[in-house]
Write a protein that holds these residues in place. Structure first.
Motif, mmCIF file in Angstrom:
data_model
loop_
_atom_site.group_PDB
_atom_site.id
_atom_site.type_symbol
_atom_site.label_atom_id
_atom_site.label_comp_id
_atom_site.label_asym_id
_atom_site.label_seq_id
_atom_site.Cartn_x
_atom_site.Cartn_y
_atom_site.Cartn_z
ATOM 1 N N PHE A 1 48.093 40.139 43.414
ATOM 2 C CA PHE A 1 48.536 39.364 44.572
ATOM 3 C C PHE A 1 47.479 39.381 45.676
ATOM 4 N N LEU A 2 46.874 40.542 45.901
ATOM 5 C CA LEU A 2 45.894 40.690 46.981
ATOM 6 C C LEU A 2 44.502 40.188 46.618
ATOM 7 N N THR A 3 44.209 40.027 45.327
ATOM 8 C CA THR A 3 42.864 39.629 44.919
ATOM 9 C C THR A 3 42.421 38.319 45.560
ATOM 10 N N PRO A 4 43.165 37.224 45.452
ATOM 11 C CA PRO A 4 42.695 36.003 46.114
ATOM 12 C C PRO A 4 42.733 36.105 47.638
ATOM 13 N N LEU A 5 43.656 36.890 48.164
ATOM 14 C CA LEU A 5 43.850 36.967 49.603
ATOM 15 C C LEU A 5 42.817 37.854 50.290
ATOM 16 N N ILE A 6 42.661 39.071 49.825
ATOM 17 C CA ILE A 6 41.801 40.050 50.498
ATOM 18 C C ILE A 6 40.576 40.405 49.664
ATOM 19 N N LEU A 7 40.830 40.755 48.420
ATOM 20 C CA LEU A 7 39.726 41.125 47.529
ATOM 21 C C LEU A 7 39.051 39.853 47.026
ATOM 22 N N SER A 8 37.923 39.988 46.424
ATOM 23 C CA SER A 8 37.292 38.843 45.761
ATOM 24 C C SER A 8 37.738 38.854 44.297
ATOM 25 N N PRO A 9 37.644 37.716 43.603
ATOM 26 C CA PRO A 9 38.001 37.724 42.178
ATOM 27 C C PRO A 9 37.229 38.770 41.363
ATOM 28 N N PRO A 10 35.909 38.907 41.569
ATOM 29 C CA PRO A 10 35.226 39.979 40.819
ATOM 30 C C PRO A 10 35.721 41.369 41.214
ATOM 31 N N GLY A 11 35.972 41.586 42.505
ATOM 32 C CA GLY A 11 36.436 42.896 42.968
ATOM 33 C C GLY A 11 37.793 43.263 42.403
ATOM 34 N N GLY A 12 38.725 42.331 42.449
ATOM 35 C CA GLY A 12 40.055 42.587 41.904
ATOM 36 C C GLY A 12 40.029 42.794 40.405
ATOM 37 N N ALA A 13 39.239 41.979 39.715
ATOM 38 C CA ALA A 13 39.148 42.115 38.256
ATOM 39 C C ALA A 13 38.496 43.434 37.864
ATOM 40 N N LEU A 14 37.466 43.841 38.591
ATOM 41 C CA LEU A 14 36.836 45.134 38.297
ATOM 42 C C LEU A 14 37.783 46.293 38.577
ATOM 43 N N LEU A 15 38.570 46.166 39.638
ATOM 44 C CA LEU A 15 39.518 47.227 39.964
ATOM 45 C C LEU A 15 40.551 47.400 38.859
ATOM 46 N N VAL A 16 41.147 46.306 38.425
ATOM 47 C CA VAL A 16 42.168 46.438 37.370
ATOM 48 C C VAL A 16 41.544 46.832 36.033
ATOM 49 N N ALA A 17 40.300 46.423 35.793
ATOM 50 C CA ALA A 17 39.620 46.852 34.565
ATOM 51 C C ALA A 17 39.282 48.331 34.621
ATOM 52 N N ALA A 18 38.901 48.815 35.803
ATOM 53 C CA ALA A 18 38.514 50.217 35.946
ATOM 54 C C ALA A 18 39.695 51.157 35.726
ATOM 55 N N VAL A 19 40.877 50.728 36.090
ATOM 56 C CA VAL A 19 42.040 51.597 35.911
ATOM 57 C C VAL A 19 42.717 51.384 34.567
ATOM 58 N N GLY A 20 42.204 50.436 33.788
ATOM 59 C CA GLY A 20 42.711 50.239 32.436
ATOM 60 C C GLY A 20 44.009 49.459 32.340
ATOM 61 N N ALA A 21 44.217 48.515 33.251
ATOM 62 C CA ALA A 21 45.428 47.694 33.196
ATOM 63 C C ALA A 21 45.378 46.788 31.965
ATOM 64 N N PRO A 22 46.527 46.502 31.362
ATOM 65 C CA PRO A 22 46.564 45.631 30.181
ATOM 66 C C PRO A 22 46.046 44.225 30.506
ATOM 67 N N ARG A 23 45.128 43.731 29.702
ATOM 68 C CA ARG A 23 44.473 42.440 29.966
ATOM 69 C C ARG A 23 45.455 41.274 30.033
ATOM 70 N N LYS A 24 46.435 41.264 29.153
ATOM 71 C CA LYS A 24 47.403 40.159 29.162
ATOM 72 C C LYS A 24 48.138 40.086 30.490
ATOM 73 N N GLN A 25 48.536 41.239 31.001
ATOM 74 C CA GLN A 25 49.217 41.262 32.295
ATOM 75 C C GLN A 25 48.276 40.838 33.411
ATOM 76 N N VAL A 26 47.040 41.299 33.348
ATOM 77 C CA VAL A 26 46.057 40.933 34.368
ATOM 78 C C VAL A 26 45.880 39.424 34.398
ATOM 79 N N PHE A 27 45.679 38.810 33.247
ATOM 80 C CA PHE A 27 45.484 37.358 33.196
ATOM 81 C C PHE A 27 46.713 36.608 33.695
ATOM 82 N N LEU A 28 47.885 37.047 33.278
ATOM 83 C CA LEU A 28 49.110 36.375 33.692
ATOM 84 C C LEU A 28 49.301 36.455 35.205
ATOM 85 N N TYR A 29 49.224 37.666 35.763
ATOM 86 C CA TYR A 29 49.449 37.834 37.198
ATOM 87 C C TYR A 29 48.352 37.186 38.032
ATOM 88 N N MET A 30 47.113 37.284 37.579
ATOM 89 C CA MET A 30 46.026 36.630 38.323
ATOM 90 C C MET A 30 46.214 35.115 38.318
#
Length: 151
Positions: A94-123
């Motif tokens: 939710f905060l990625t487009p608003l506050i974080l940048s797309p690369p920053g938000g994607a790197l954050l969720v990748a760094a913590v090991g979030a499931p890719r399908k959920q990441v793509f859906l929510y993003m």
């Protein structure tokens, strides 16, 4: 023809870096709201796709090149961990487009090991949400005369 392609490509590349750029610059480029929304979502999802799949490689190969002591936490990394712990995957997306940048938000969720399908859906869902809000907010501000573009 080439200028049209460059216009779309430029806005797309800006959307890959920060999702607010196409809604702000699209009207000045003469784009309609649907084009702006589609470019914004395409740029956001491209960044999310690239950085989600390359996140692990970036974490292992690129970050140690720039960060001399990876064991210590910086203020920025502590802030990212706080955001993740407080809001989880939905909050970060939710905060990625608003506050974080797309690369920053994607790197954050990748760094913590979030499931890719959920990441793509929510993003995707929050990218659509924010691009529609921003595009029509800029459109509304232009209608009431607070924003003007010479073209």
């Amino acid at each position: 023809m080439l200028t049209e392609i460059l216009k779309y490509l430029g806005l797309y590349l800006l959307a890959c870096l920060k999702s607010i750029f196409p809604p702000l610059l699209g009207p000045a480029a003469g784009l309609n709201p649907l084009e702006i929304i589609l470019i914004t979502i395409a740029g956001l999802m491209t960044s999310v796709f690239i950085f989600t799949f390359l996140g692990e490689k970036i974490k292992k190969q690129v970050i140690p090149f720039f960060v001399k002591n990876p064991k210590r936490f910086s203020k920025k990394s502590r802030r990212m961990v706080t955001i993740w712990r407080r809001y989880g995957i939905i909050g970060v997306c939710f905060l990625t487009p608003l506050i974080l940048s797309p690369p920053g938000g994607a790197l954050l969720v990748a760094a913590v090991g979030a499931p890719r399908k959920q990441v793509f859906l929510y993003m995707l869902l929050f990218g659509i949400f924010w691009s529609v809000i921003w595009t029509f907010s800029v459109d509304w501000l232009m209608d009431i005369g607070l924003l003007r573009f010479k073209g």
